[in-house]
Design a protein around this motif. Structure first.
Motif, PDB file in Angstrom:
ATOM      1  N   GLN A  72      40.055  15.498  74.731  1.00 19.93           N
ATOM      2  CA  GLN A  72      40.366  14.576  74.293  1.00 19.93           C
ATOM      3  C   GLN A  72      39.845  13.516  74.284  1.00 19.93           C
ATOM      4  O   GLN A  72      38.719  13.916  75.004  1.00 19.93           O
ATOM      5  CB  GLN A  72      41.524  14.192  75.676  1.00 19.93           C
ATOM      6  N   VAL A  73      40.041  12.731  73.583  1.00 17.37           N
ATOM      7  CA  VAL A  73      39.500  11.188  73.592  1.00 17.37           C
ATOM      8  C   VAL A  73      40.592  10.483  74.147  1.00 17.37           C
ATOM      9  O   VAL A  73      41.257  10.146  73.316  1.00 17.37           O
ATOM     10  CB  VAL A  73      38.304  10.791  72.633  1.00 17.37           C
ATOM     11  N   HIS A  74      39.632   9.182  75.270  1.00 14.99           N
ATOM     12  CA  HIS A  74      41.210   8.733  75.805  1.00 14.99           C
ATOM     13  C   HIS A  74      40.928   7.495  75.127  1.00 14.99           C
ATOM     14  O   HIS A  74      40.444   6.674  74.527  1.00 14.99           O
ATOM     15  CB  HIS A  74      40.911   8.721  76.859  1.00 14.99           C
ATOM     16  N   GLU A  75      41.913   6.334  75.538  1.00 15.30           N
ATOM     17  CA  GLU A  75      42.007   5.340  75.118  1.00 15.30           C
ATOM     18  C   GLU A  75      41.467   4.016  75.286  1.00 15.30           C
ATOM     19  O   GLU A  75      41.145   3.301  74.676  1.00 15.30           O
ATOM     20  CB  GLU A  75      43.665   4.636  76.119  1.00 15.30           C
ATOM     21  N   ASN A  76      40.524   3.895  76.475  1.00  9.67           N
ATOM     22  CA  ASN A  76      39.427   3.507  76.511  1.00  9.67           C
ATOM     23  C   ASN A  76      38.108   3.631  75.472  1.00  9.67           C
ATOM     24  O   ASN A  76      38.186   2.347  75.018  1.00  9.67           O
ATOM     25  CB  ASN A  76      38.671   3.134  77.645  1.00  9.67           C
ATOM     26  N   THR A  77      37.816   5.069  75.441  1.00  6.65           N
ATOM     27  CA  THR A  77      37.167   4.507  73.993  1.00  6.65           C
ATOM     28  C   THR A  77      37.503   4.933  72.994  1.00  6.65           C
ATOM     29  O   THR A  77      36.772   4.274  71.723  1.00  6.65           O
ATOM     30  CB  THR A  77      36.386   6.501  74.373  1.00  6.65           C
ATOM     31  N   ILE A  78      39.016   5.094  72.901  1.00  2.59           N
ATOM     32  CA  ILE A  78      38.688   4.411  71.486  1.00  2.59           C
ATOM     33  C   ILE A  78      39.376   2.891  70.763  1.00  2.59           C
ATOM     34  O   ILE A  78      38.872   2.682  69.838  1.00  2.59           O
ATOM     35  CB  ILE A  78      41.183   5.232  71.444  1.00  2.59           C
ATOM     36  N   LYS A 182      48.066   1.206  81.587  1.00  3.81           N
ATOM     37  CA  LYS A 182      46.409   1.103  81.291  1.00  3.81           C
ATOM     38  C   LYS A 182      46.604   2.169  80.033  1.00  3.81           C
ATOM     39  O   LYS A 182      45.376   2.395  79.587  1.00  3.81           O
ATOM     40  CB  LYS A 182      46.699   1.843  82.562  1.00  3.81           C
ATOM     41  N   TYR A 183      47.835   2.760  79.893  1.00  4.03           N
ATOM     42  CA  TYR A 183      47.281   3.864  79.071  1.00  4.03           C
ATOM     43  C   TYR A 183      47.350   3.674  77.684  1.00  4.03           C
ATOM     44  O   TYR A 183      47.267   4.531  76.707  1.00  4.03           O
ATOM     45  CB  TYR A 183      48.165   5.372  78.735  1.00  4.03           C
ATOM     46  N   HIS A 184      48.009   2.292  77.124  1.00  4.87           N
ATOM     47  CA  HIS A 184      48.204   1.764  76.182  1.00  4.87           C
ATOM     48  C   HIS A 184      46.519   1.655  75.461  1.00  4.87           C
ATOM     49  O   HIS A 184      46.095   0.774  76.005  1.00  4.87           O
ATOM     50  CB  HIS A 184      49.265   0.267  75.674  1.00  4.87           C
TER      51      HIS A 184
END
Length: 201
Positions: A72-78, A182-184
């Motif tokens: 997985q690559v999470h939202e901050n990196t996205i 925080k997950y958006h």
């Protein structure tokens, strides 16, 4: 049944991702090497399958094959590198944690970056043509959905137990009411202007 190989090389893996179009949560990728035990006519593009079928096929894949990985690559990196680069990074990560080195990689879609020196081929709608990509799509989708159900427990107001972070009207109405969490993905257009106007009438 879908095609088993593009290159006819022995160690050809398929990879795919899920969650690219979501407003929240990670992008999840899977990579898999097909074996003979996965000859199942029901395996197909995860988007064409019901929730129940996806779950059953994931169990079938896991029971008959351990030559796969999930990343997985999470939202901050996205938000930092954009969703296309994050999707490719997730696929690279999945490939990198396999217990073997592939000889060839087939990828769903039309965009990819070389992984090390391994030759690859992008295939539009590959998840409805090749068994390995279809199996990867099922794994990526079900693992991501499972993760979003965990996030739903923390933020139930967004309805992630049903929309899995995708931009449904209910999801966007909740963002309007409660704001993003925080997950958006902050670089995504969480609330189109027209929807804001419609919901405020």
């Amino acid at each position: 049944m879908l095609l088993k190989s593009y290159s006819n090389l022995l160690i050809e893996i398929g990879t795919d991702e899920a969650g690219r179009g979501c407003l929240a949560g990670p992008v999840t990728a899977a990579a898999i090497l097909i074996n003979d035990k996965l000859e199942n006519e029901l395996i197909n593009d995860s988007k064409k399958l019901s929730i129940g079928s996806r779950k059953n096929l994931r169990s079938f894949i896991e029971e008959h094959n351990n030559l796969f990985s999930i990343a997985q690559v999470h939202e901050n990196t996205i938000d930092e590198i954009n969703i296309l680069n994050a999707s490719i990074e997730a696929m690279h990560k999945a490939i990198s944690i396999l217990s073997f080195e592939p000889e060839f990689i087939i990828v769903d879609g039309n965009r990819f970056k070389p992984y090390k020196q391994v030759p690859h081929q992008t295939i539009i709608k590959g998840d409805s043509k090749y068994l390995s990509i279809a199996a990867a799509s099922i794994l990526a989708k079900t693992y991501r959905d499972e993760y979003m159900l965990q996030l739903h427990e923390e933020f139930p107001m967004y309805g992630w137990d049903t929309n899995m972070g995708y931009p449904t009207k209910k999801h966007r109405a909740a963002i309007l009411e409660y704001g993003p969490c925080k997950y958006h993905r902050k670089t995504f257009r969480l609330l189109p202007e027209q929807l804001v106007l419609d919901l405020n009438r």
